[in-house]
Structure formats: structure tokens, C-alpha cells
Motif scaffolding. Structure first.
Motif, PDB file in Angstrom:
ATOM      1  N   CYS A  50       0.827  -1.218   0.000  1.00  0.00           N
ATOM      2  CA  CYS A  50       0.000   0.000   0.000  1.00  0.00           C
ATOM      3  C   CYS A  50       0.852   1.255   0.000  1.00  0.00           C
ATOM      4  O   CYS A  50       0.523   2.254  -0.658  1.00  0.00           O
ATOM      5  CB  CYS A  50      -0.937  -0.007   1.211  1.00  0.00           C
ATOM      6  SG  CYS A  50      -2.235  -1.276   1.122  1.00  0.00           S
ATOM      7  N   GLY A  51       1.963   1.228   0.750  1.00  0.00           N
ATOM      8  CA  GLY A  51       2.841   2.385   0.773  1.00  0.00           C
ATOM      9  C   GLY A  51       3.430   2.678  -0.598  1.00  0.00           C
ATOM     10  O   GLY A  51       3.441   3.831  -1.053  1.00  0.00           O
ATOM     11  N   ALA A  52       3.909   1.631  -1.263  1.00  0.00           N
ATOM     12  CA  ALA A  52       4.475   1.814  -2.605  1.00  0.00           C
ATOM     13  C   ALA A  52       3.402   2.223  -3.602  1.00  0.00           C
ATOM     14  O   ALA A  52       3.655   3.012  -4.523  1.00  0.00           O
ATOM     15  CB  ALA A  52       5.152   0.525  -3.051  1.00  0.00           C
ATOM     16  N   SER A  53       2.185   1.700  -3.416  1.00  0.00           N
ATOM     17  CA  SER A  53       1.099   1.997  -4.353  1.00  0.00           C
ATOM     18  C   SER A  53       0.707   3.468  -4.336  1.00  0.00           C
ATOM     19  O   SER A  53       0.273   4.007  -5.361  1.00  0.00           O
ATOM     20  CB  SER A  53      -0.126   1.134  -4.027  1.00  0.00           C
ATOM     21  OG  SER A  53       0.158  -0.236  -4.194  1.00  0.00           O
ATOM     22  N   LEU A  54       0.845   4.131  -3.189  1.00  0.00           N
ATOM     23  CA  LEU A  54       0.492   5.546  -3.105  1.00  0.00           C
ATOM     24  C   LEU A  54       1.299   6.376  -4.101  1.00  0.00           C
ATOM     25  O   LEU A  54       0.821   7.395  -4.613  1.00  0.00           O
ATOM     26  CB  LEU A  54       0.725   6.067  -1.688  1.00  0.00           C
ATOM     27  CG  LEU A  54      -0.201   5.514  -0.600  1.00  0.00           C
ATOM     28  CD1 LEU A  54       0.226   6.041   0.769  1.00  0.00           C
ATOM     29  CD2 LEU A  54      -1.648   5.880  -0.894  1.00  0.00           C
ATOM     30  N   VAL A  55       2.520   5.938  -4.389  1.00  0.00           N
ATOM     31  CA  VAL A  55       3.376   6.658  -5.333  1.00  0.00           C
ATOM     32  C   VAL A  55       3.314   6.047  -6.726  1.00  0.00           C
ATOM     33  O   VAL A  55       3.182   6.758  -7.736  1.00  0.00           O
ATOM     34  CB  VAL A  55       4.838   6.665  -4.829  1.00  0.00           C
ATOM     35  CG1 VAL A  55       5.759   7.333  -5.852  1.00  0.00           C
ATOM     36  CG2 VAL A  55       4.942   7.352  -3.480  1.00  0.00           C
ATOM     37  N   PHE A 246       8.469   3.443   5.138  1.00  0.00           N
ATOM     38  CA  PHE A 246       9.791   2.852   4.909  1.00  0.00           C
ATOM     39  C   PHE A 246       9.733   1.647   3.980  1.00  0.00           C
ATOM     40  O   PHE A 246      10.463   1.582   2.985  1.00  0.00           O
ATOM     41  CB  PHE A 246      10.448   2.431   6.233  1.00  0.00           C
ATOM     42  CG  PHE A 246      11.785   1.779   6.012  1.00  0.00           C
ATOM     43  CD1 PHE A 246      12.891   2.551   5.744  1.00  0.00           C
ATOM     44  CD2 PHE A 246      11.915   0.396   6.019  1.00  0.00           C
ATOM     45  CE1 PHE A 246      14.130   1.967   5.488  1.00  0.00           C
ATOM     46  CE2 PHE A 246      13.140  -0.202   5.770  1.00  0.00           C
ATOM     47  CZ  PHE A 246      14.254   0.581   5.508  1.00  0.00           C
ATOM     48  N   GLN A 247       8.881   0.654   4.329  1.00  0.00           N
ATOM     49  CA  GLN A 247       8.845  -0.572   3.529  1.00  0.00           C
ATOM     50  C   GLN A 247       8.336  -0.319   2.108  1.00  0.00           C
ATOM     51  O   GLN A 247       8.801  -0.944   1.156  1.00  0.00           O
ATOM     52  CB  GLN A 247       7.958  -1.629   4.209  1.00  0.00           C
ATOM     53  CG  GLN A 247       8.326  -1.964   5.633  1.00  0.00           C
ATOM     54  CD  GLN A 247       9.654  -2.692   5.748  1.00  0.00           C
ATOM     55  OE1 GLN A 247      10.260  -3.083   4.765  1.00  0.00           O
ATOM     56  NE2 GLN A 247      10.124  -2.859   6.984  1.00  0.00           N
ATOM     57  N   GLY A 248       7.365   0.590   1.969  1.00  0.00           N
ATOM     58  CA  GLY A 248       6.802   0.853   0.652  1.00  0.00           C
ATOM     59  C   GLY A 248       7.555   1.917  -0.115  1.00  0.00           C
ATOM     60  O   GLY A 248       8.184   1.647  -1.143  1.00  0.00           O
TER      61      GLY A 248
END
Length: 338
Positions: A50-55, A246-248
Motif C-alpha cells: 500500500c505504501g508503494a502503491s500511493l506513489v 519505509f517498507q513501501g
């Protein structure tokens, strides 16, 4: 109004190398520390995706729209969010987006970060070389074979000790096997990326889009049905936000971009030599920040794995036989295809 300062390619390359090594090292230490907190491995994978998906999801949609406007015939899939075809998106996403994250995070719940520092970066060039020889018909040179032998020896020195204690009721060996399985999945993804000459940014976006649309709904259904335990709802929001950031954003987006910049300046050979710093830094980081013991077998394994990576790369370069390869995105595992 004065123009903003422009950094030289050397400055950008060195900065990218420093950021990449720091993020990959922090990934191992932070992931191990996270195992002692609230979230489960399934929750950590969710936060990463989800964190990576935001970007990356908006970036992917913009990239697909740009391709359509330019009418360059570039394939897209998954509702116009992935800039790759459905076949490539699924193939890369299964290994590089879902399986790698679940296996890696699960391993930290059984084994210390020092083991991950050796086994994930150490197993990656081993699996990648074997798969590349099988799928891509790459030739394993004598120098690379010797380097791989050192890596295998290092892995056995670290993982063999926990396997010997398996019958005594220990569970560290489970984490060791999960780390090696995670490295195998990333090696599969690397071979897919090399075989199809995937662009680093497009591939990173594609695996994130696939993970978002494939993992998140299944995760939700399993949690709702009671088949998977989740602590997302009860964990502190600060912890969840940190893991997403951090993870994403850090491990996936930032290190993916800085790794690509590092490759552009230093080239694949010197870049691999630079990332060989990660196993040692991660292991000593675990000793300093996590109070993990530094046994003799861990030190020996670190030395063997690092020597194997460096020796294999130098011999490949010296022999002049290594063909240029497209750069593939890397997560914070500490190494790419060596």
C-alpha cells in the motif's frame, strides 16, 4: 532568479550508491525489529504494497496515458494502471511483488537479522546464476563458479548450524529457509526482467500494481474469514504509517530509483561490488541496534559470501565475456544479479 544548482553525474552516482546501501541495510535491521512489534508478516506485506502503491499506481496511470497520447503501441494492463502487458505484469508481480515480500517478512519472525544479512544477499546471485543458465542459457565461467562456491559455503556455515539444531526444537532454520526462498523468488523476477529487457521503473510499477490488485483483496477475504490473523486494526497508527513509508516508499520506490541511477554511473560490475557492503553492514547493524550475538559462524559466512560476490564479479569483468544487461529494479535485499 538564480537557476537551481545542478549536481554532477559523479555526485549523483555517489549519492545514489550511498542511499541504496543505507536503505538495503536498514531494510534487514528494521524488518527484524518489526517482528517483535505488533504487525504480522501478512500485515507488513500489506503496508509495503500500500505504501508503494500511493506513489507508483498514479505514476503508472500517468505513464500509460502518456503512452496512449504518443501512440507508441506500448502494452498496458490491469485497468490501465500497469505499463506492461498482463502476462509480464503477472509473471513479474507474483515473484517480485507478492511471494518475495511474504517469504522475507515471515523469515524475520524465526531467524535473526544476521542470518538474513548473509542468506538473502548470498543466495540471490546463486539462484540467479543457476536460473539464468537454465532459462537464458548464460554460461557459468570458472571465475563465477568459484565465487558461487564461496557463497554456498558461506550459506552453509550460517544456515547449517540452525539446521543441526532443528531436531532440538529450534525454529531458526525455518527463517533461514524462508530467506533463501525469498531470494529464489527475487531471482525468478530478475530473470523475467532480463529475459524481456524490462525497464526498471515500468517493472517496479507493474509488480506493485499487481500486488495491490491481487494481494490486498485476498488478504481482506482471508482476514474476514478468520484464516489469517491481522493486527492492522489494533496496531498503533504510527507503526503502520512508518511501515508504509519505509517498507513501501523507501524500500520499493526510493531504492529502486537510486539503484537505477547507481547502475547508470558505476555500471553493473562496480555496482555489485558496492552492494556487497550490505551483508556486513546489516549484520553489524543487528549487533549494534538489536543486540544480536555475533557468532564465529556468522562472521565466517559474511566473509565467504562477500568474497564470493566480489570474486565472481571481478572474474566476469576480467574475462570480458559478460554481455550488457538491462538494469532491473532491486529491493532492499542487498544484492542484484551478480
Amino acid at each position: 532568479m538564480p537557476a537551481p544548482p545542478r549536481f554532477s553525474p559523479r555526485t549523483i552516482g555517489i549519492g545514489a550508491a550511498v542511499v541504496t546501501v543505507l536503505v538495503w541495510t536498514a531494510f534487514i535491521v528494521i524488518a527484524r525489529a518489526s517482528a517483535a512489534r505488533s504487525l504480522t508478516p501478512f500485515d507488513l506485506a500489506l503496508a509495503r504494497i500500500c505504501g508503494a502503491s500511493l506513489v507508483l499506481v498514479p505514476w503508472g496511470a500517468w505513464m500509460v496515458l502518456k503512452d496512449l497520447r504518443q501512440k507508441d503501441g506500448t502494452a498496458s494492463s490491469l485497468f490501465g494502471l500497469s505499463p506492461l502487458s498482463l502476462r509480464l505484469t503477472a509473471g513479474a508481480g507474483i515473484f517480485g511483488g507478492v511471494a518475495y515480500a511474504l517469504l522475507a517478512y515471515s523469515g524475520f519472525f524465526f531467524a535473526p537479522a544476521g542470518h538474513a544479512a548473509v542468506l538473502m544477499p548470498g543466495s540471490l546471485p546463486l539462484w540467479t546464476t543457476l536460473l539464468a543458465a537454465l532459462v537464458l542459457r548464460d554460461r557459468i565461467t570458472p571465475g563465477r563458479a568459484f565465487g558461487l562456491a564461496l557463497i554456498v559455503a558461506g550459506d552453509l556455515v550460517v544456515g547449517g548450524r540452525s539446521l543441526l539444531h532443528a531436531f532440538e526444537g529450534g525454529e531458526v532454520w525455518k527463517g533461514d529457509l524462508l530467506f533463501m526462498a525469498a531470494a529464489f523468488c527475487w531471482a525468478c523476477y530478475s530473470v523475467v526482467a532480463r529475459r524481456h529487457g524490462l525497464d526498471a521503473v515500468r517493472a517496479t510499477i507493474a509488480i506493485t500494481v499487481f500486488a495491490l490488485l491481487a494481494y490486498v483483496p485476498v488478504y481482506g477475504l482471508l482476514v474476514a474469514g478468520g484464516a489469517v490473523v491481522s493486527h492492522i486494526g489494533t496496531a498503533p497508527w504510527g507503526e503502520v504509517a512508518f511501515q508504509m513509508l519505509f517498507q513501501g516508499v523507501g524500500s520499493v520506490v526510493v531504492s529502486g530509483i537510486t539503484f537505477t541511477k547507481m547502475i547508470q554511473y558505476f555500471g553493473p560490475v562496480r555496482s555489485t561490488m558496492i552492494t556487497a557492503l550490505v551483508p556486513g553492514l546489516s549484520a553489524f547493524g543487528a549487533v549494534i541496534w538489536l543486540d544480536e550475538p555475533l557468532y564465529w559462524n556468522l562472521i565466517a559466512g559474511l566473509l565467504l559470501v562477500t568474497a564470493g560476490i566480489l570474486f565472481g564479479v571481478q572474474k566476469t569483468s576480467a574475462g570480458g565475456r559478460a554481455a550488457p544487461r538491462p538494469a532491473v529494479p532491486a529491493t532492499a535485499t542487498g544484492c542484484r544479479d551478480a
